[in-house]
Scaffold this active site. Structure first.
Site, PDB file in Angstrom:
ATOM      1  N   PRO A  74     -12.987  21.323  19.637  1.00  9.44           N
ATOM      2  CA  PRO A  74     -12.946  20.370  18.536  1.00  9.44           C
ATOM      3  C   PRO A  74     -12.522  20.975  17.188  1.00  9.44           C
ATOM      4  CG  PRO A  74     -15.214  20.802  19.222  1.00  9.44           C
ATOM      5  CD  PRO A  74     -14.315  21.411  20.257  1.00  9.44           C
ATOM      6  N   ASN A  75     -11.754  20.188  16.481  1.00 12.15           N
ATOM      7  CA  ASN A  75     -11.252  20.486  15.128  1.00 12.15           C
ATOM      8  C   ASN A  75     -10.125  21.511  15.091  1.00 12.15           C
ATOM      9  OD1 ASN A  75     -13.085  18.742  13.538  1.00 12.15           O
ATOM     10  ND2 ASN A  75     -14.667  20.088  14.364  1.00 12.15           N
ATOM     11  N   ARG A  80      -7.214  22.745   8.086  1.00 10.04           N
ATOM     12  CA  ARG A  80      -8.658  22.933   8.118  1.00 10.04           C
ATOM     13  C   ARG A  80      -9.062  24.269   7.477  1.00 10.04           C
ATOM     14  NH1 ARG A  80     -12.054  24.523  13.544  1.00 10.04           N
ATOM     15  NH2 ARG A  80     -14.088  24.300  12.583  1.00 10.04           N
ATOM     16  N   TYR A  88      -9.551  29.838   8.433  1.00 10.68           N
ATOM     17  CA  TYR A  88      -8.769  29.760   9.674  1.00 10.68           C
ATOM     18  C   TYR A  88      -7.276  30.038   9.484  1.00 10.68           C
ATOM     19  CZ  TYR A  88     -13.090  27.770  11.448  1.00 10.68           C
ATOM     20  OH  TYR A  88     -14.404  27.592  11.793  1.00 10.68           O
ATOM     21  N   ASN A 132     -11.131  28.695  23.391  1.00  7.94           N
ATOM     22  CA  ASN A 132     -11.819  28.684  22.098  1.00  7.94           C
ATOM     23  C   ASN A 132     -12.693  27.428  22.092  1.00  7.94           C
ATOM     24  OD1 ASN A 132     -12.763  28.538  19.507  1.00  7.94           O
ATOM     25  ND2 ASN A 132     -10.831  29.156  18.557  1.00  7.94           N
ATOM     26  N   ALA A 176     -16.945  24.670  17.870  1.00 10.20           N
ATOM     27  CA  ALA A 176     -18.385  24.500  17.601  1.00 10.20           C
ATOM     28  C   ALA A 176     -19.203  24.382  18.886  1.00 10.20           C
ATOM     29  CB  ALA A 176     -18.613  23.288  16.702  1.00 10.20           C
ATOM     30  N   HIS A 228     -21.632  27.165  20.245  1.00  8.05           N
ATOM     31  CA  HIS A 228     -22.971  27.466  19.749  1.00  8.05           C
ATOM     32  C   HIS A 228     -24.075  26.635  20.398  1.00  8.05           C
ATOM     33  CE1 HIS A 228     -20.469  29.647  17.034  1.00  8.05           C
ATOM     34  NE2 HIS A 228     -19.977  28.544  16.483  1.00  8.05           N
ATOM     35  N   ASP A 288     -22.010  25.589  31.563  1.00  2.57           N
ATOM     36  CA  ASP A 288     -22.144  25.388  33.009  1.00  2.57           C
ATOM     37  C   ASP A 288     -20.782  25.224  33.678  1.00  2.57           C
ATOM     38  OD1 ASP A 288     -24.864  25.624  32.811  1.00  2.57           O
ATOM     39  OD2 ASP A 288     -25.317  23.500  33.109  1.00  2.57           O
ATOM     40  N   GLU A 294     -13.187  34.210  26.113  1.00  4.52           N
ATOM     41  CA  GLU A 294     -13.598  33.403  24.954  1.00  4.52           C
ATOM     42  C   GLU A 294     -12.919  33.983  23.712  1.00  4.52           C
ATOM     43  OE1 GLU A 294     -17.836  33.637  24.325  1.00  4.52           O
ATOM     44  OE2 GLU A 294     -17.717  32.711  22.337  1.00  4.52           O
ATOM     45  N   HIS A 319     -12.094  33.475  19.352  1.00  3.76           N
ATOM     46  CA  HIS A 319     -12.343  32.816  18.066  1.00  3.76           C
ATOM     47  C   HIS A 319     -11.353  33.349  17.046  1.00  3.76           C
ATOM     48  CE1 HIS A 319     -16.018  31.059  19.589  1.00  3.76           C
ATOM     49  NE2 HIS A 319     -16.262  32.226  20.150  1.00  3.76           N
ATOM     50  N   ILE A 320     -10.928  32.454  16.186  1.00  3.66           N
ATOM     51  CA  ILE A 320      -9.999  32.828  15.118  1.00  3.66           C
ATOM     52  C   ILE A 320     -10.746  33.640  14.063  1.00  3.66           C
ATOM     53  CG2 ILE A 320      -8.566  31.876  13.256  1.00  3.66           C
ATOM     54  CD1 ILE A 320      -8.088  29.460  15.241  1.00  3.66           C
ATOM     55  N   SER A 321     -11.888  33.102  13.641  1.00  2.00           N
ATOM     56  CA  SER A 321     -12.730  33.808  12.669  1.00  2.00           C
ATOM     57  C   SER A 321     -13.696  34.721  13.430  1.00  2.00           C
ATOM     58  CB  SER A 321     -13.512  32.790  11.827  1.00  2.00           C
ATOM     59  OG  SER A 321     -14.469  32.114  12.644  1.00  2.00           O
ATOM     60  N   ARG A 332     -20.449  34.923   9.670  1.00  2.00           N
ATOM     61  CA  ARG A 332     -20.552  33.634   8.978  1.00  2.00           C
ATOM     62  C   ARG A 332     -21.997  33.105   9.013  1.00  2.00           C
ATOM     63  NH1 ARG A 332     -15.958  29.976  11.248  1.00  2.00           N
ATOM     64  NH2 ARG A 332     -16.604  28.716   9.455  1.00  2.00           N
ATOM     65  N   ARG A 389     -23.754  30.408  13.859  1.00  2.00           N
ATOM     66  CA  ARG A 389     -22.536  30.814  14.581  1.00  2.00           C
ATOM     67  C   ARG A 389     -22.720  32.129  15.338  1.00  2.00           C
ATOM     68  NH1 ARG A 389     -18.638  27.140  12.594  1.00  2.00           N
ATOM     69  NH2 ARG A 389     -19.121  26.553  10.466  1.00  2.00           N
TER      70      ARG A 389
HETATM   71  C1  DQA Z   1     -14.247  29.024  15.808  1.00  2.00           C
HETATM   72  C2  DQA Z   1     -15.596  29.430  15.219  1.00  2.00           C
HETATM   73  C3  DQA Z   1     -16.616  28.326  15.410  1.00  2.00           C
HETATM   74  O1  DQA Z   1     -17.862  28.704  14.822  1.00  2.00           O
HETATM   75  C4  DQA Z   1     -16.158  27.058  14.742  1.00  2.00           C
HETATM   76  O2  DQA Z   1     -17.069  26.012  14.985  1.00  2.00           O
HETATM   77  C5  DQA Z   1     -14.782  26.661  15.114  1.00  2.00           C
HETATM   78  C6  DQA Z   1     -13.764  27.703  15.267  1.00  2.00           C
HETATM   79  C7  DQA Z   1     -13.155  30.067  15.522  1.00  2.00           C
HETATM   80  O3  DQA Z   1     -12.135  30.010  16.197  1.00  2.00           O
HETATM   81  O4  DQA Z   1     -13.300  30.881  14.619  1.00  2.00           O
HETATM   82  O5  DQA Z   1     -14.458  25.487  15.206  1.00  2.00           O
HETATM   83  O6  DQA Z   1     -14.394  28.923  17.226  1.00  2.00           O
END
Ligand code: DQA
Length: 150
Positions: A15-16, A23, A28, A79, A82, A85, A92, A103, A105-107, A112, A116
């Site tokens: 999501p997002n 964003r 990001y 990725n 959210a 978390h 599952d 897995e 993550h960009i950040s 943070r 997270r």
């Molecule tokens: C994220 C880090 C997550 O905490 C956050 O909710 C995201 C992006 C990242 O790629 O840094 O949506 O997965």
């Protein structure tokens, strides 16, 4: 002599992440989702991987894609955004994997907010790469291409 087909890889974004570029660019960056996807497909060609990038804001859709990957033994770069978390449903689904799943993550979530720092996904993933912007995805694809990830 006929060559072997490139190995399929699914890159799944939660999501997002479809709003990358717009964003919170301070966190990001300014790379859009389309540019990120293009970069992954292009690197995949260099690495002899047939990369398909998908994004969804819906947990059920991501779970369906993870089932598809499990059924077809397709390696995944995920990725979970959210969902990382708190989504035990996604965890599952990842636990059913039949091929490596990395897995990403960009950040760097650990640098943070406290919430997270917890990933319910990491324990069932092959490994985690975080904090390198779009390069996190590239490192994951390289790890898959190296063929050592389990
Ligand atoms: C994220 C880090 C997550 O905490 C956050 O909710 C995201 C992006 C990242 O790629 O840094 O949506 O997965």
């Amino acid at each position: 002599m006929a060559g072997t087909a490139p190995r399929r890889v699914l890159v799944l974004n939660g999501p997002n992440l479809g709003r990358l570029g717009l964003r919170e660019p301070g966190i990001y960056g300014t790379t859009t989702h389309a540019e990120l996807a293009d970069g992954c497909v292009r690197l995949g060609k260099e690495l002899d991987l047939d990369v398909e990038v998908r994004q969804s804001d819906a947990e059920a859709e991501l779970i369906g894609w993870l089932h598809e990957a499990a059924d077809q033994e397709i390696p995944v770069v995920l990725n979970p955004a959210a969902f990382t978390h708190y989504s035990y449903a996604l965890r599952d689904a990842v636990a059913q994997r039949t091929a490596p799943l990395i897995e990403v993550h960009i950040s760097n979530p650990h640098a943070r907010e406290d919430f997270r720092s917890v990933s319910v996904i990491s324990a069932v993933a092959t490994g985690t790469i975080a904090g390198f912007g779009p390069l996190s995805y590239h490192l994951a694809l390289r790890a898959l291409a190296a063929g050592t990830a389990r």
